[in-house]
Each structure stands twice: as C-alpha cells, then as structure tokens.
Design a protein around this motif. Structure first.
Motif, PDB file in Angstrom:
ATOM      1  N   UNK A 276       0.831  -1.199   0.000  1.00 53.90           N
ATOM      2  CA  UNK A 276       0.000   0.000   0.000  1.00 53.90           C
ATOM      3  C   UNK A 276       0.867   1.251   0.000  1.00 53.90           C
ATOM      4  N   UNK A 277       0.406   2.275  -0.701  1.00 57.43           N
ATOM      5  CA  UNK A 277       1.135   3.537  -0.776  1.00 57.43           C
ATOM      6  C   UNK A 277       0.156   4.670  -1.043  1.00 57.43           C
ATOM      7  N   UNK A 278       0.512   5.834  -0.537  1.00 53.55           N
ATOM      8  CA  UNK A 278      -0.268   7.032  -0.857  1.00 53.55           C
ATOM      9  C   UNK A 278       0.533   7.965  -1.752  1.00 53.55           C
ATOM     10  N   UNK A 279       1.771   7.582  -2.115  1.00 50.76           N
ATOM     11  CA  UNK A 279       2.615   8.455  -2.924  1.00 50.76           C
ATOM     12  C   UNK A 279       2.980   7.855  -4.272  1.00 50.76           C
TER      13      UNK A 279
ATOM     14  N   UNK B 275      -5.915  15.467  -5.477  1.00 47.70           N
ATOM     15  CA  UNK B 275      -4.470  15.622  -5.420  1.00 47.70           C
ATOM     16  C   UNK B 275      -4.176  16.818  -4.539  1.00 47.70           C
ATOM     17  N   UNK B 276      -3.354  16.685  -3.501  1.00 46.84           N
ATOM     18  CA  UNK B 276      -2.610  15.488  -3.143  1.00 46.84           C
ATOM     19  C   UNK B 276      -3.519  14.366  -2.654  1.00 46.84           C
ATOM     20  N   UNK B 277      -2.877  13.241  -2.373  1.00 45.09           N
ATOM     21  CA  UNK B 277      -3.598  12.030  -1.989  1.00 45.09           C
ATOM     22  C   UNK B 277      -4.508  12.273  -0.788  1.00 45.09           C
TER      23      UNK B 277
ATOM     24  N   UNK C 147      -6.709  19.574  -5.222  1.00 48.19           N
ATOM     25  CA  UNK C 147      -7.129  19.705  -6.621  1.00 48.19           C
ATOM     26  C   UNK C 147      -8.135  18.595  -6.854  1.00 48.19           C
ATOM     27  N   UNK C 148      -9.311  18.942  -7.299  1.00 45.68           N
ATOM     28  CA  UNK C 148     -10.359  17.962  -7.583  1.00 45.68           C
ATOM     29  C   UNK C 148     -10.360  17.741  -9.086  1.00 45.68           C
ATOM     30  N   UNK C 149      -9.990  16.520  -9.507  1.00 46.89           N
ATOM     31  CA  UNK C 149      -9.778  16.251 -10.927  1.00 46.89           C
ATOM     32  C   UNK C 149     -10.878  15.411 -11.560  1.00 46.89           C
ATOM     33  N   UNK C 150     -11.909  15.164 -10.856  1.00 44.94           N
ATOM     34  CA  UNK C 150     -12.995  14.361 -11.406  1.00 44.94           C
ATOM     35  C   UNK C 150     -14.149  14.333 -10.429  1.00 44.94           C
ATOM     36  N   UNK C 151     -14.682  13.162 -10.244  1.00 48.64           N
ATOM     37  CA  UNK C 151     -15.776  12.965  -9.303  1.00 48.64           C
ATOM     38  C   UNK C 151     -15.334  13.411  -7.915  1.00 48.64           C
TER      39      UNK C 151
END
Length: 159
Positions: free
Chosen positions: A71-74, A111-113, A140-144
């Motif tokens: 698992x990763x958030x980056x 973004x960020x995570x 940053x909201x890039x979609x839904x």
C-alpha cells in the motif's frame, strides 16, 4: 563419451560426476558419461515493465512468479517496486521470483492524496463531523468529488 550439463555454482565445464569413476578400467569403446557444470541462468530485470510484461518475461525464462502488494499514498498504482531475487542473480529455473507492486490507496480524483477509508471527509476547520482533511492543504479535484470538498465547482477543495 556423453556429456550432460547441470546447473551449478562451480565454474562452467567443471566435471561434477563421471561414470565410471575416474581411475577405473574400461573396455575400449565403452561410453564414459560426464556431468559438467553449467552456470545458473540470471534473473532478468523486470522492474521497468508493467506487471503483465514482468510476469511474461519471468515465466518465459522458466521462473514462477509470486506477486505481493504494498500500500502507498505516494507511488502510482500498479508500479513494480522490487523483485526478489534481484536482477542478475543466478537462479535455477522453476524457482520463484517475488514481485512487489504498488496498491495506491488514494481516493481517486484528489491531489494530493486523500487516503481511502472513511466514507466521508470534511475540510479541516470547517463544519462537519470528520474525519478532517490535513490542515492548510488545498486539494485539486480532478474528477468525481465523492466527499463534496469542491462546493464552488472550481476544481479546488478546502481552499
């Protein structure tokens, strides 16, 4: 004379076994069987490939493949981060090479995570019952926008 190669750590061509044993008398024309050292094949480098390509390369080289997730958030989802044994290591065909692939645990569209898990996030310092986003971070909201962080619809949340 018959010669059979066998994978070994010994240098190439070293006689590992001979039948009949050295020093024995044999009839003229008798067959002498030798087993000689052959270097172990080297594990190919697959880290730069995607998972499907990496598995195909390793299986074509005669290896079994074990895939584990980290698992990763980056890191990007699906990135290969390690292979064990390392590329270039001598390894008998039929043995297993372990690949570790990233499982990105970020909520898609931010973004960020914004780590997955909670059913709802609220902006730090705002109203709501939490859990809250990081203090001072604009997303940053890039979609839904499942957490409704971008109420103005300008592509930024928690600004």
């Amino acid at each position: 004379m018959s010669v059979t190669p066998r994978y070994s750590e010994e240098p190439k061509g070293v006689v590992l076994k001979q039948t009949p044993k050295p020093g024995r008398m044999v009839d003229e024309g008798a067959t002498i069987a030798r087993v000689v050292a052959q270097p172990l094949p080297r594990v190919p480098r697959v880290i730069a490939n995607n998972l499907a390509q990496a598995k195909r390369i390793l299986r074509n080289a005669g290896y079994k493949v074990d895939v584990r997730q980290q698992n990763s958030t980056t890191a990007r989802d699906g990135d290969l981060v390690t292979q064990t044994p390392a590329a270039g290591t001598g390894l008998r065909p039929g043995r297993t090479v372990r690949l570790v692939v990233i499982n990105n645990i970020c909520t898609p569209g931010y973004s960020p995570c914004l780590p997955e898990g909670p059913s709802d996030y609220d902006c730090f310092g705002g109203e709501g019952n939490g859990p809250f986003t990081e203090p001072g971070v604009t997303y940053r909201v890039t979609g839904f926008d499942p957490h409704d962080l971008d109420r103005e619809g300008d592509g930024y949340g928690c600004e």
